[in-house]
Structures are given as structure tokens and as C-alpha cells.
Design an enzyme around this catalytic site. Sequence first.
Site, PDB file in Angstrom:
ATOM      1  N   HIS A  33       1.484   5.444   7.056  1.00 13.18           N
ATOM      2  CA  HIS A  33       2.819   5.162   6.529  1.00 13.18           C
ATOM      3  C   HIS A  33       2.631   4.678   5.093  1.00 13.18           C
ATOM      4  CE1 HIS A  33       6.985   4.250   6.265  1.00 13.18           C
ATOM      5  NE2 HIS A  33       6.777   2.958   6.050  1.00 13.18           N
ATOM      6  N   HIS A  45      10.262   1.288   1.309  1.00 10.25           N
ATOM      7  CA  HIS A  45       9.718   2.394   2.098  1.00 10.25           C
ATOM      8  C   HIS A  45      10.844   3.161   2.773  1.00 10.25           C
ATOM      9  CE1 HIS A  45       9.486   0.189   6.195  1.00 10.25           C
ATOM     10  NE2 HIS A  45      10.114  -0.615   5.357  1.00 10.25           N
ATOM     11  N   CYS A 118       7.545   9.864   4.178  1.00 10.44           N
ATOM     12  CA  CYS A 118       7.372   8.605   3.439  1.00 10.44           C
ATOM     13  C   CYS A 118       6.367   8.731   2.299  1.00 10.44           C
ATOM     14  CB  CYS A 118       6.990   7.471   4.387  1.00 10.44           C
ATOM     15  SG  CYS A 118       5.497   7.773   5.362  1.00 10.44           S
TER      16      CYS A 118
END
Length: 166
Positions: A33, A45, A118
Site C-alpha cells: 500500500h 492515501h 494507490c
Amino acid sequence: MGSSLSSYAGGDQDEKEPELGDLIEISRENYAHWAVYVGAGFVVHFVNHYGVSSGASVKAANSTVRKEKIWDVVGKDKWKINNSMDRQYKPRPANDIVEDAKALVGKELRYDVVSFNCEHFVTKLRYGVAESRQVEKAALGVVGGAGAIALAVRASLAPRNGLSSF
């Protein structure tokens, strides 16, 4: 500042403090991530509507940009500062990265694991180019060169979230 980020007991991380605009790579069970550091212990994020890091869902129509404390995002996972694409692309000025990231907080963007996840989100902020090395590696690992070509064609045909279109 009280305790440094690097002394946080959440995971095995870099010894140095992130700087404004640094990309933060967080090792999850089956993927990485990504977030961008915006100062004072916060990151921005891209997460799905369930509040889970975007990589947890293969495809979601829309996902949300959030600003959260770095340790709330990292939890007990390992993390590191990863600006490795600095060798390939010139980073945008840190203040521009942070300003654009903060301006996107709360916005819904189209999520696609292949063309805008992401990692694409944070590389678009830092470099002005949306790339995901983990998607490229997965395509090469699964089906070799043909997969990379198919991935490139799909990405070129997919509508993109550009900085100007955020």
C-alpha cells in the site's frame, strides 16, 4: 515533536524521518500500500469505501482520498520511504506535492487495480506520472512479455485520473 516517527513501534521501518512529499511504501500481506507524507506525522492515501487500503479490493468503482496519521495507516506492518523512481523521473517540488495531496482529501476517484491504484495515485502526485511497479511486476511474473504488452495497451486505453482532472 514528541517521539519521532522512526521510533514508532508499529513496524520495521526506515531510521530517518520522512520528508514532505516522500512516498511511503507499506508492506501488506499480498501487496504494497502506498501513501505520500504531508508533514506533522500525516500521510495522504487512496482507500476504498470500506476504509481498507485500496489494494485489498481488486476493483472498486470509486475510492476515497484520506489524510490520516501515518501510524494509523501503517499499523503493525513494515514500511519504508520509497522514492526509487527519483532516478527515472524528476520529483515535483515538495510543497506542490503536499498542496495537491491535501486538496484531494475527501474526493472520490475511480479506482482500478491495473490502471489507477494507490501506487499510481502517489506517483502521479510526486512525479506527475501515474505508474505502478507492483502491477508491472505482476504482469511480467504471471504471463511474461505478452502480459506486459496487454497491460500497456489496457492502461493507454483506460481513462486516467490526471492531476488536473482530480
